[in-house]
Design a protein around this motif. Sequence first.
Motif, PDB file in Angstrom:
ATOM      1  N   ALA A 239     -16.913 -68.959  56.389  1.00 45.44           N
ATOM      2  CA  ALA A 239     -16.321 -69.262  54.956  1.00 45.44           C
ATOM      3  C   ALA A 239     -17.103 -68.985  53.912  1.00 45.44           C
ATOM      4  CB  ALA A 239     -15.750 -70.834  55.083  1.00 45.44           C
ATOM      5  N   SER A 240     -16.463 -68.441  53.077  1.00 48.43           N
ATOM      6  CA  SER A 240     -16.930 -67.641  51.909  1.00 48.43           C
ATOM      7  C   SER A 240     -16.779 -68.927  50.553  1.00 48.43           C
ATOM      8  CB  SER A 240     -16.555 -66.393  51.565  1.00 48.43           C
ATOM      9  OG  SER A 240     -17.614 -65.700  53.022  1.00 48.43           O
ATOM     10  N   ARG A 241     -17.448 -68.592  49.320  1.00 51.30           N
ATOM     11  CA  ARG A 241     -16.554 -69.828  48.508  1.00 51.30           C
ATOM     12  C   ARG A 241     -17.365 -68.173  47.480  1.00 51.30           C
ATOM     13  NH1 ARG A 241     -19.290 -71.466  44.099  1.00 51.30           N
ATOM     14  NH2 ARG A 241     -21.783 -71.357  45.280  1.00 51.30           N
ATOM     15  N   ILE A 242     -16.111 -68.114  46.875  1.00 54.62           N
ATOM     16  CA  ILE A 242     -16.091 -67.066  45.799  1.00 54.62           C
ATOM     17  C   ILE A 242     -16.898 -67.710  44.336  1.00 54.62           C
ATOM     18  CG2 ILE A 242     -14.314 -65.518  44.513  1.00 54.62           C
ATOM     19  CD1 ILE A 242     -12.609 -65.560  46.737  1.00 54.62           C
ATOM     20  N   SER A 243     -17.568 -67.612  44.010  1.00 56.92           N
ATOM     21  CA  SER A 243     -17.955 -67.584  42.274  1.00 56.92           C
ATOM     22  C   SER A 243     -17.284 -67.551  41.376  1.00 56.92           C
ATOM     23  CB  SER A 243     -19.469 -67.428  42.577  1.00 56.92           C
ATOM     24  OG  SER A 243     -20.247 -66.900  40.819  1.00 56.92           O
ATOM     25  N   ARG A 244     -17.313 -68.444  40.069  1.00 59.32           N
ATOM     26  CA  ARG A 244     -16.708 -68.143  38.998  1.00 59.32           C
ATOM     27  C   ARG A 244     -17.675 -67.147  38.107  1.00 59.32           C
ATOM     28  NH1 ARG A 244     -17.804 -73.797  36.663  1.00 59.32           N
ATOM     29  NH2 ARG A 244     -19.969 -73.766  37.751  1.00 59.32           N
TER      30      ARG A 244
ATOM     31  N   PHE B 110     -22.243 -67.538  51.595  1.00 58.56           N
ATOM     32  CA  PHE B 110     -21.881 -68.100  52.558  1.00 58.56           C
ATOM     33  C   PHE B 110     -22.981 -68.049  53.487  1.00 58.56           C
ATOM     34  CE2 PHE B 110     -22.141 -63.476  52.462  1.00 58.56           C
ATOM     35  CZ  PHE B 110     -22.718 -62.696  53.442  1.00 58.56           C
ATOM     36  N   GLU B 111     -22.787 -69.005  54.215  1.00 59.29           N
ATOM     37  CA  GLU B 111     -23.849 -69.947  55.515  1.00 59.29           C
ATOM     38  C   GLU B 111     -24.013 -68.615  56.651  1.00 59.29           C
ATOM     39  OE1 GLU B 111     -25.616 -73.655  57.258  1.00 59.29           O
ATOM     40  OE2 GLU B 111     -24.577 -74.031  54.924  1.00 59.29           O
ATOM     41  N   VAL B 112     -25.196 -68.416  56.934  1.00 55.85           N
ATOM     42  CA  VAL B 112     -24.932 -68.077  58.172  1.00 55.85           C
ATOM     43  C   VAL B 112     -26.378 -68.698  59.143  1.00 55.85           C
ATOM     44  CG1 VAL B 112     -23.626 -65.876  57.801  1.00 55.85           C
ATOM     45  CG2 VAL B 112     -26.162 -65.289  57.873  1.00 55.85           C
ATOM     46  N   PRO B 113     -26.340 -68.397  60.271  1.00 60.81           N
ATOM     47  CA  PRO B 113     -28.112 -68.531  60.420  1.00 60.81           C
ATOM     48  C   PRO B 113     -28.770 -67.266  60.513  1.00 60.81           C
ATOM     49  CG  PRO B 113     -26.441 -68.502  62.566  1.00 60.81           C
ATOM     50  CD  PRO B 113     -25.904 -68.551  61.118  1.00 60.81           C
ATOM     51  N   ALA B 114     -30.333 -67.420  60.182  1.00 64.92           N
ATOM     52  CA  ALA B 114     -30.745 -66.053  59.966  1.00 64.92           C
ATOM     53  C   ALA B 114     -30.994 -65.371  61.035  1.00 64.92           C
ATOM     54  CB  ALA B 114     -32.698 -66.311  59.874  1.00 64.92           C
TER      55      ALA B 114
END
Length: 523
Positions: free
Chosen positions: A70-75, A82-86
Amino acid sequence: RSAGGGWLWAAARPPRQPGMAEAAGDAGPGPAAAQEGAELAELAAVIGATVPTGFEQTAAEEVQEKLGSASRISRDRGKIYFEVPARSLPQVHRLRSVDNLFVVVQEFKDYQFKENKEDALKDLEDLVKKLPWTDPLKVWELNNSLKKKKTKRKKHNLQSPASKEKLSDGGEEVGADQNHTNDQEDCAQNPVAVEPTGDQDTETAQGVTSRNGVEEEEDNEQSDVKAEVQESSESGTKAGDGPTGEGEAKVLRFRVTCNRAGEKHSFTSNEAARDFGGAVQEHFQWKADMTNFDVEVLLNIHNNEVVVGIALTEESLHRRNITHFGPTTLRSTLAYGMLRLCDPQPTDIIVDPMCGTGAIPIEGAAEWPNCYHIAGDNNPQAVKRAANNICSLLRKNESKDSSTAPGFPLDIIQWDICNLPLRTGSVDIVVTDMPFGKRIGSKKKNWDLYPACLMEMGRICTPGTGRAVLLTQDKKCFAKALSRVGHIWRRAQTVWVNVGGLHAAVYLLRRTWETAEERRSFW
């Protein structure tokens, strides 16, 4: 500079004297044991991505679809997080909608800046020692190792026997650039049609392959990640170690890039980058270098939102398809956003009637190989450039896998936009970058061109299901033209975008069931 201007810092500060205090654990990753490899592969990384403004939601949907995150759109417009494993870094670099990538060190959603300039800058300096640098620098190291491995692969492909087949009369190898130039001229002089050979599921420059190809490539990349993780864990030289170990460890070179937007800051971007960069230098004992740097530290300030990151891309990912540029070449990431907006389905026929250098149809053929793409332009030079761009991509694909004969489900034709040689109702989607009336054409000509284009697009599109995605900066003229053809086109969505500093719009239109006027018969 304006409030949104970006500045680079590379001023020389005296190096920290040995013995100065340094917060334990903040100096980046220390010596790593072999067992750290598995932990590094599973390390969660918060990735920041810059995307074309207006297409943040499109990018977020692609991340969810391809990475399951899931992604968060910046202001701050034009950014998502977004967060992912390396271990997923190779897949992150294959995203089609993002321009640049960075790993987030820390984000402050409501940072309170002091009103006094000296106090505010002092707070930024003090912030450096408090930031959790260790894990982000590990991610940067792994990303850097993967980039080096990719470069080695490219050099190996260039030196393979297949690349040495063409010899000059004297028996010497013809230079790669000379071969490419000759091939490009051949492509442009021959009939400009690029037919797919065999299956349409073909490999592209970014590694989009057929199903089996994708699985094999992902397996290879995962193996590469594991190998690089092991190498990183066994290596004694770390990003945060500085010049320790009897001078054997490499002293990294760095720069700080500050991007600031907002009216309530008492300092400039240059001042923030200068002082923050000085603190980074003192903390890590790195060497400041504005051009030949190893690490680029990012300081993004948008009103009270502050994000510190480390860049993962050296150049924008939108530079992937085009090698022959025209006066108004569209970015590949923006082309992807436009194509995704119209939701192509397998077997759809997609037309770009004003293709220019071919950015839209090439991106479409790469990402949607199960559709058929037709592109054209009235300018023979533009058609030649588009053909050469396709030839360049085909050569890249051949160098990746010489055992297959890749192709694109794409044809390029020279034609008149107002009299297209296509059957009535035979096209599913029209996607194009319309002339803004600045570098190409004129505002005055657009008043006649736009209505004629919309009418002809309406004629070739399938009534009831046809779609059109059109980009233009001449919004007033487009609105007037659309009102004149309202019986065949309905506006469904408008996306406001920034194109080279110009405030433009992408319009999603849907074809009505109304029968369009037929100008002429081609069949």
